[in-house]
Design a protein around this motif. Structure first.
Motif, PDB file in Angstrom:
ATOM      1  N   GLY A  53       0.830  -1.203   0.000  1.00  0.00           N
ATOM      2  CA  GLY A  53       0.000   0.000   0.000  1.00  0.00           C
ATOM      3  C   GLY A  53       0.857   1.242   0.000  1.00  0.00           C
ATOM      4  N   GLU A  54       0.206   2.382   0.034  1.00  0.00           N
ATOM      5  CA  GLU A  54       0.912   3.654   0.067  1.00  0.00           C
ATOM      6  C   GLU A  54       1.070   4.114   1.516  1.00  0.00           C
ATOM      7  N   GLY A  55       2.056   4.962   1.748  1.00  0.00           N
ATOM      8  CA  GLY A  55       2.277   5.471   3.097  1.00  0.00           C
ATOM      9  C   GLY A  55       3.024   4.476   3.961  1.00  0.00           C
ATOM     10  N   ARG A  56       3.001   4.718   5.260  1.00  0.00           N
ATOM     11  CA  ARG A  56       3.756   3.880   6.176  1.00  0.00           C
ATOM     12  C   ARG A  56       3.106   2.513   6.365  1.00  0.00           C
ATOM     13  N   LEU A  57       3.944   1.490   6.500  1.00  0.00           N
ATOM     14  CA  LEU A  57       3.462   0.141   6.758  1.00  0.00           C
ATOM     15  C   LEU A  57       3.194  -0.028   8.249  1.00  0.00           C
ATOM     16  N   LYS A  58       2.013  -0.524   8.584  1.00  0.00           N
ATOM     17  CA  LYS A  58       1.701  -0.821   9.979  1.00  0.00           C
ATOM     18  C   LYS A  58       2.462  -2.072  10.407  1.00  0.00           C
ATOM     19  N   VAL A  59       3.282  -1.944  11.440  1.00  0.00           N
ATOM     20  CA  VAL A  59       4.040  -3.072  11.968  1.00  0.00           C
ATOM     21  C   VAL A  59       3.539  -3.358  13.376  1.00  0.00           C
ATOM     22  N   TYR A  77      11.799   2.585  21.057  1.00  0.00           N
ATOM     23  CA  TYR A  77      13.096   2.936  20.458  1.00  0.00           C
ATOM     24  C   TYR A  77      12.992   3.015  18.942  1.00  0.00           C
ATOM     25  N   LEU A  78      12.325   2.038  18.334  1.00  0.00           N
ATOM     26  CA  LEU A  78      12.273   1.984  16.878  1.00  0.00           C
ATOM     27  C   LEU A  78      11.414   3.104  16.288  1.00  0.00           C
ATOM     28  N   ARG A  79      10.530   3.663  17.075  1.00  0.00           N
ATOM     29  CA  ARG A  79       9.717   4.769  16.552  1.00  0.00           C
ATOM     30  C   ARG A  79      10.578   5.970  16.183  1.00  0.00           C
ATOM     31  N   HIS A  80      11.779   6.080  16.772  1.00  0.00           N
ATOM     32  CA  HIS A  80      12.666   7.178  16.373  1.00  0.00           C
ATOM     33  C   HIS A  80      13.961   6.688  15.742  1.00  0.00           C
ATOM     34  N   ALA A  81      14.317   5.405  15.920  1.00  0.00           N
ATOM     35  CA  ALA A  81      15.570   4.891  15.371  1.00  0.00           C
ATOM     36  C   ALA A  81      15.391   4.226  14.014  1.00  0.00           C
ATOM     37  N   SER A  82      14.147   3.922  13.659  1.00  0.00           N
ATOM     38  CA  SER A  82      13.863   3.361  12.345  1.00  0.00           C
ATOM     39  C   SER A  82      13.493   4.489  11.386  1.00  0.00           C
ATOM     40  N   ASP A  83      13.186   4.136  10.151  1.00  0.00           N
ATOM     41  CA  ASP A  83      12.775   5.134   9.147  1.00  0.00           C
ATOM     42  C   ASP A  83      11.301   5.473   9.382  1.00  0.00           C
ATOM     43  N   ARG A  84      11.049   6.645   9.918  1.00  0.00           N
ATOM     44  CA  ARG A  84       9.679   7.040  10.270  1.00  0.00           C
ATOM     45  C   ARG A  84       8.769   7.131   9.050  1.00  0.00           C
ATOM     46  N   SER A  85       9.352   7.349   7.890  1.00  0.00           N
ATOM     47  CA  SER A  85       8.531   7.474   6.681  1.00  0.00           C
ATOM     48  C   SER A  85       8.045   6.125   6.179  1.00  0.00           C
ATOM     49  N   LEU A  86       8.632   5.032   6.679  1.00  0.00           N
ATOM     50  CA  LEU A  86       8.302   3.701   6.178  1.00  0.00           C
ATOM     51  C   LEU A  86       7.430   2.885   7.116  1.00  0.00           C
TER      52      LEU A  86
END
Length: 388
Positions: A53-59, A77-86
């Motif tokens: 889909g478009e936009g961020r992937l729900k994980v 941690y991952l909410r700021h250390a991962s790619d927020r756009s993905l």
């Protein structure tokens, strides 16, 4: 415990759990190798999942009990250390996904379900996959599990919408999850953390050295327990809130409820749960290395100490900023670690407390529940048919 001979540990019913706590630093280095070996498959799988889909992937990080707390520990941690756009991360227990799926799932939102499982045989773990598969129109499944032979991993073989990441040496044989918790937390962090692999490896090496220091400083941990107490509280902020939940569960499990436990966030504890504290309570606080968040952890430490009510208040901290001046387990002379990596040696302190306390109250850490009412793999769960 860490220096006792094998026969003595067997006599205490603690040989399995003691060995599994001790081997974790080595397992963390192994986990990095597992990540590197599977990196191409991981990147291809995630790229395909993002194309749903478009936009961020729900994980969604999902598990039950300790496996649930893996997600609670790493997601902040991952909410700021991962790619927020993905990616958009959420930690939701499988017990919630299965019992009330409409409250947690959006059928029109492309979703990656990351399942954490030691054995992969818990009914909720298997049912959560089926609920998401049947209800969410576009879903993919990443299984981070310690049991290649488990049902979760076996059912994913040949499924183009699923990927297994296996950590077989972390399949704890004792009742309580120790290495399985830290290794699943680490592997999921490695999958999504944007830091270069060289930096990740350096952080893991530092964490492993700190973990070995916990083993060497067991006598210091024992000193915290040489007092009259029957309650333990763990506190922490952000991902250390999940860490606090896991640490208190280890006390509860290994002492078979003979020591009462509570947990909360450092700021949240004032809003009622602090009523738990009495003159036979130990309070442990995991101190963040984030300089802003650290202020709140130190505030609650200083406040509880000034109250003069609890038996002891103890900071678990790294020397990476202002330190709690009272009683503490402090790591010094190491490079500053980010939260998800610092969680690894931090929880080893909590695991050591739980192991020592279990023996203190006359329990057997490897088989702490004499009635069999609580099992290593959950039994007695009825999974009811779900129709949206």
């Amino acid at each position: 415990m860490f220096e006792k001979a094998a026969e003595e540990l067997k006599g205490l019913g603690a040989d399995i759990t003691t060995a599994e706590v001790m081997q974790q630093p080595e397992l963390w280095l192994d986990t990095f190798e597992i990540y590197q070996t599977n990196k191409h498959a991981i990147e291809s799988f995630l790229a395909e999942a993002r194309n749903m889909g478009e936009g961020r992937l729900k994980v969604i990080f999902a598990g039950a009990g300790t496996s649930d707390y893996v997600g609670d520990t790493v997601a902040p941690y991952l909410r700021h250390a991962s790619d927020r756009s993905l990616y958009d991360f959420a930690s939701i227990a499988t017990t919630d996904l299965v019992s009330a799926p409409l409250s947690f799932l959006n059928p029109d939102e492309p979703t990656l379900l990351v399942s954490f499982a030691r054995s992969g045989n818990s009914p909720e773990s298997l049912a959560a996959v089926e609920v998401v598969r049947s209800y969410v129109k576009n879903a993919r499944f990443l299984n981070i599990t310690c049991a290649p032979e488990g049902t979760l991993a076996q059912k994913a073989i040949g499924d183009n919408h699923a990927l297994n990441l296996l950590i077989p040496r972390a399949n704890d044989g004792g009742f309580a999850m120790t290495g399985s918790y830290t290794c699943m937390a680490l592997l999921s962090t490695l999958v999504f953390d944007c830091a270069p692999d060289e930096q990740k490896h350096s952080w893991i090496e530092t964490a492993a050295n700190m973990g070995n220091e916990v083993i060497a400083r067991e006598a210091e941990v024992m000193q915290f327990l040489l007092t009259d107490f029957n309650r333990v509280t763990y506190l922490g902020s952000a991902g250390f809130g999940g860490l606090a939940q896991e640490a208190q569960l280890k006390i509860l499990e290994l002492a078979h409820g003979l020591v009462a436990t509570s947990y909360d966030t450092s700021m949240g504890y004032r809003h009622g749960p602090k009523s738990f504290v009495d003159d036979r309570t130990l309070v442990f606080v995991y101190v963040s290395n984030d300089p802003y968040t650290r202020q709140y952890d130190l505030d609650i430490l200083n406040e509880i100490r000034a109250d003069g009510i609890c038996r002891k208040v103890i900071a678990i901290q790294q020397d990476a900023g202002e330190l709690f001046a009272g009683e503490s387990f402090t790591f010094t002379d190491y490079p500053e670690l980010p939260e998800a990596y610092l969680a690894l040696p931090f929880i080893m302190v909590g695991q050591t407390v739980s192991l020592l306390n279990s023996v203190r109250v006359g329990n057997t850490p490897d088989t702490p529940n004499p009635t069999g009412a609580v099992n290593r793999v959950v039994k007695g769960v009825t999974i009811h048919p779900f129709k949206a």
